[in-house]
Design an enzyme around this catalytic site. Structure first.
Site, PDB file in Angstrom:
ATOM      1  N   GLU A  53      10.567  51.754  61.381  1.00  0.00           N
ATOM      2  CA  GLU A  53       9.346  51.925  62.185  1.00  0.00           C
ATOM      3  C   GLU A  53       8.158  52.334  61.311  1.00  0.00           C
ATOM      4  O   GLU A  53       7.044  51.851  61.498  1.00  0.00           O
ATOM      5  CB  GLU A  53       9.569  52.957  63.293  1.00  0.00           C
ATOM      6  CG  GLU A  53      10.593  52.533  64.338  1.00  0.00           C
ATOM      7  CD  GLU A  53      10.319  51.151  64.906  1.00  0.00           C
ATOM      8  OE1 GLU A  53       9.146  50.756  65.013  1.00  0.00           O
ATOM      9  OE2 GLU A  53      11.292  50.449  65.225  1.00  0.00           O
ATOM     10  N   HIS A  88      14.692  42.326  73.763  1.00  0.00           N
ATOM     11  CA  HIS A  88      13.653  41.376  73.378  1.00  0.00           C
ATOM     12  C   HIS A  88      13.528  40.195  74.346  1.00  0.00           C
ATOM     13  O   HIS A  88      12.516  39.501  74.318  1.00  0.00           O
ATOM     14  CB  HIS A  88      13.914  40.870  71.957  1.00  0.00           C
ATOM     15  CG  HIS A  88      13.963  41.991  70.949  1.00  0.00           C
ATOM     16  ND1 HIS A  88      14.972  42.933  70.924  1.00  0.00           N
ATOM     17  CD2 HIS A  88      13.113  42.339  69.948  1.00  0.00           C
ATOM     18  CE1 HIS A  88      14.748  43.795  69.951  1.00  0.00           C
ATOM     19  NE2 HIS A  88      13.638  43.472  69.343  1.00  0.00           N
ATOM     20  N   HIS A 133       6.279  49.519  59.725  1.00  0.00           N
ATOM     21  CA  HIS A 133       5.203  48.928  60.546  1.00  0.00           C
ATOM     22  C   HIS A 133       3.935  49.775  60.425  1.00  0.00           C
ATOM     23  O   HIS A 133       2.831  49.268  60.266  1.00  0.00           O
ATOM     24  CB  HIS A 133       5.618  48.892  62.018  1.00  0.00           C
ATOM     25  CG  HIS A 133       6.689  47.899  62.347  1.00  0.00           C
ATOM     26  ND1 HIS A 133       6.578  46.559  62.071  1.00  0.00           N
ATOM     27  CD2 HIS A 133       7.897  48.046  62.964  1.00  0.00           C
ATOM     28  CE1 HIS A 133       7.667  45.924  62.500  1.00  0.00           C
ATOM     29  NE2 HIS A 133       8.487  46.804  63.041  1.00  0.00           N
TER      30      HIS A 133
HETATM   31  O1  X8Z Z   1      13.877  45.805  67.573  1.00  0.00           O
HETATM   32  C1  X8Z Z   1      14.067  46.214  66.446  1.00  0.00           C
HETATM   33  C2  X8Z Z   1      13.271  47.394  65.898  1.00  0.00           C
HETATM   34  C3  X8Z Z   1      11.914  47.426  66.421  1.00  0.00           C
HETATM   35  S1  X8Z Z   1      10.938  46.109  65.854  1.00  0.00           S
HETATM   36  C4  X8Z Z   1      13.947  48.676  66.272  1.00  0.00           C
HETATM   37  N1  X8Z Z   1      15.015  45.666  65.663  1.00  0.00           N
HETATM   38  C5  X8Z Z   1      15.860  44.572  66.139  1.00  0.00           C
HETATM   39  C6  X8Z Z   1      16.800  45.035  67.248  1.00  0.00           C
HETATM   40  O2  X8Z Z   1      16.919  46.229  67.494  1.00  0.00           O
HETATM   41  O3  X8Z Z   1      17.435  44.166  67.869  1.00  0.00           O
HETATM   42  C7  X8Z Z   1      15.294  46.021  64.286  1.00  0.00           C
HETATM   43  C8  X8Z Z   1      16.379  45.102  63.830  1.00  0.00           C
HETATM   44  C9  X8Z Z   1      16.654  44.128  64.931  1.00  0.00           C
HETATM   45 ZN    ZN Z   2      10.346  46.382  63.886  1.00  0.00          ZN
END
Ligand code: X8Z
Ligand code: ZN
Length: 628
Positions: free
Chosen positions: A394, A525, A397
């Site tokens: 983090e 996501h 970023h």
């Molecule tokens: O979503 C994230 C970060 C924030 S950009 C914690 N990541 C992906 C996930 O958790 O699926 C980091 C690696 C992959």
């Molecule tokens: Zn990230």
């Protein structure tokens, strides 16, 4: 995070901001933007006479100024809803999202008028970046889009598994702990199924959202939202899809060796009835809700010799390490590279621990509220080795935001979204046993015989995630293109898990899910609509960056033993790339740090080469022992 496909280049919030993604690469935007788009919009390009260069420059100045204000407002609204999920905050975030969508669409259409003018590289790039966005000209559709987006992230943040037998409801964090620590297949299955079942409730909303999003992409002249996403990489979208496949094939043999090794060890732990000798392995046994990283099953997989005795989670727990202290460790790494201390407001305004009294979106994120010093993170930090890495991620970023704040507004972004995701991970690759010793978390000198254990531990996150990170968006591209219809969301998701990850849906029934199921939606996501290809790129880029920075630091040993902690020369090299923002096509940024101009798996393969040799040897022995 609330992505914002709206004002492309000024991502108030990055981390996950798809907006970010859209802002990126300014590929051949003109080439993709087919001339059907303006037909619906009032400010059509055709009507106007050929504009002058001076007019174009004025337009850019005005647009950058206008976006600054709007982005800050929207970032604040999104911050509030992510920290206090209620119907009202959701409505406020949707309102600002809608305003931003409108402004971005208008700006994109206006920018189109200037395509083909000889503006010079920088301004031509800005015009392209502006056109990497959705455009919904119908106000009702804009409102529906923004409302659906806010509702989906909220639904994910509020979801809980409530067991039928009256035990208390469990949020994601608790279910993840079961996945991480339990070795009882029945408990694992209950936690896994309990969480994955939650997403069906918002599947309908997601289906509507996909339609609206596609409508917005098509108004801008893209084939669909997936094509818009793939257009953010300074190359035509089809070429980007081929690049992803090329990179996956490059690293696939390493993943397969790790998967085979994991199979033998899981079979030894859970027995042949649970783990088959061939075919896909049930997905709930890998220590992670999405089986994307396998660090938590290191105790089951660690080598008999050379495992190393250091357990970071145990040390952090024993020291009662607070979320703030965890963050200070990470800050300390960046300042050791010559970067500044975090602004005081970072500490005042960030959310570092899970509040007890309200719903928040716990998925870790980094925010730039005003594109200057108001940077924050929001993360429910636990004192674990995993979160120790995530907090470095983090802050990567955050230091990127700070580094490019003096760029013009439209260039305040990562070279591409994979770069943004790779910075903190690059730094975290330097978290080695020698580093722990240096900062006092480890009391004894590192065990020189524990290399394979350390490499295996690292592979359980960096190699294990590769097919997951590749296939999430491969699946979503088909959803957006319409090749995959809602009734097939689950079946195609699980076919893809099987094909790329070698995993199957756990439980005996519904191997491929059900027609109203939405297992993909159980991954943050997807409902939050954050593109995922960025993590695949980041997984490769971070090893290219690490290798380059280690060379800069004068390190000549094996890559996995290098730590750039305290090396300001390497820090300057990194900072110089960060400061470029997205002002240049990403290959130039990559060249600036590494001398390479292609994303490539070779640095990752070099890093793990000793492990690959070891895995191949183990697999030969284990195969003969287990009759494989
Ligand atoms: O979503 C994230 C970060 C924030 S950009 C914690 N990541 C992906 C996930 O958790 O699926 C980091 C690696 C992959
Ligand atoms: Zn990230």
């Amino acid at each position: 995070m609330k992505p914002k496909p709206l004002l492309p280049a000024i991502p108030p919030v990055v981390l996950i901001v798809p907006l970010v993604l859209l802002a990126l690469g300014a590929g051949p935007a003109q080439a993709q933007a087919k001339p059907n788009a303006p037909a619906k919009a009032k400010a059509g390009a055709k009507a106007a006479a050929k504009p002058a260069v001076a007019e174009a420059k004025r337009f850019l100045l005005q647009t950058e100024r206008q976006f600054g204000r709007l982005n800050t407002d929207q970032a604040r609204a999104e911050w509030v809803v992510a920290n206090f999920i209620t119907d009202d905050t959701e409505a406020i975030a949707a309102y600002f999202g809608e305003l931003q969508l409108d402004a971005a669409g208008q700006a994109a259409l206006a920018a189109r008028r200037f395509n083909g003018l000889n503006l010079g590289d920088a301004d031509a790039r800005k015009m392209k970046l502006l056109q990497l966005t959705l455009m919904l000209s119908n106000p009702k559709e804009r409102a529906d889009y923004a409302a659906a987006r806010a509702a989906l992230t909220g639904a994910y943040g509020k979801a809980r598994y409530c067991p039928a037998d009256g035990r208390p409801c469990m949020p994601l964090g608790e279910l993840e702990k079961i996945l991480a620590n339990s070795r009882d297949p029945a408990k694992l299955l209950e936690a896994w199924t309990g969480w994955h079942a939650q997403a069906s409730a918002y599947k309908g909303r997601y289906v509507d959202f996909v339609q609206l999003s596609n409508k917005g992409a098509r108004e801008m002249g893209y084939a669909d939202t997936g094509a818009l996403w793939r257009s953010g990489y300074d190359m035509p979208p089809d070429e980007f899809a081929l690049e992803m496949e090329r990179l996956w094939l490059q690293v696939k043999p390493l993943y397969e060796a790790l998967h085979e090794y994991a199979r033998y060890r899981l079979r030894a732990a859970y027995g042949p009835d649970v783990v088959p000798l061939t075919g896909p392995i049930p997905a709930h046994l890998f220590g992670n809700m999405w089986s994307q990283t396998w660090d938590n099953i290191y105790p089951l997989l660690k080598p008999a010799k050379g495992a190393g005795g250091f357990d970071l989670t145990r040390v952090l727990e024993k020291n009662r390490t607070t979320p703030r202290r965890m963050t200070e460790y990470a800050e300390g790494f960046y300042t050791s590279l010559g970067m500044p201390k975090l602004p005081a407001t970072f500490w005042e305004r960030s959310l570092l621990a899970k509040p007890r009294d309200r719903d928040v979106v716990c998925h870790a994120s980094a925010w730039s509220i005003d594109a200057r010093d108001d940077v924050r993170i929001k993360m429910c930090i636990n004192p674990t080795g995993e979160d120790f890495t995530v907090i470095h991620h983090e802050l990567g970023h955050v230091y990127y935001f700070l580094a490019y704040q003096d760029q013009p507004a439209l260039f305040r972004n990562g070279a591409n979204d994979g770069f943004h995701e790779a910075i903190g991970d690059t730094v975290a690759l330097s978290i080695t046993p020698a580093y722990f010793r240096k900062i006092g978390l480890m009391k004894e000198d590192p065990d020189p015989g524990a290399d394979i254990g350390e490499l295996l531990r690292r592979a359980l996150s960096k190699v294990a995630i590769l097919p997951f990170a590749y296939s999430v968006d491969k699946w979503r591209w088909d959803v957006y293109s319409g090749k995959t219809q809602p009734a097939d969301y689950d079946s195609t998701w699980w076919q893809s898990r099987e094909q790329y990850m070698g995993m199957r849906r756990p439980g005996t029934a519904q191997r491929f899910g059900s027609s109203d199921g939405f297992d993909a939606g159980a991954k943050y996501h997807v409902p939050a609509d954050v593109p995922y290809a960025r993590y695949f790129l980041a997984d490769l880029l971070q090893f290219q960056f690490h290798r380059a920075l280690c060379r800069e630091a004068g390190f000549t040993g094996p890559l996995h033993q290098c730590s750039i902690y305290g090396n300001e020369k390497a820090g300057r090299k990194l900072q110089a790339m960060l400061e470029l923002g997205t002002s240049k096509p990403w290959p130039e940024a990559l060249r600036a740090i590494s001398g390479e101009d292609r994303i490539d798996g070779n640095a990752l393969l070099e890093y793990f080469a000793p492990l690959k040799t070891w895995l191949d040897g183990q697999n030969r022995v284990l195969a003969s022992q287990q009759g494989g």
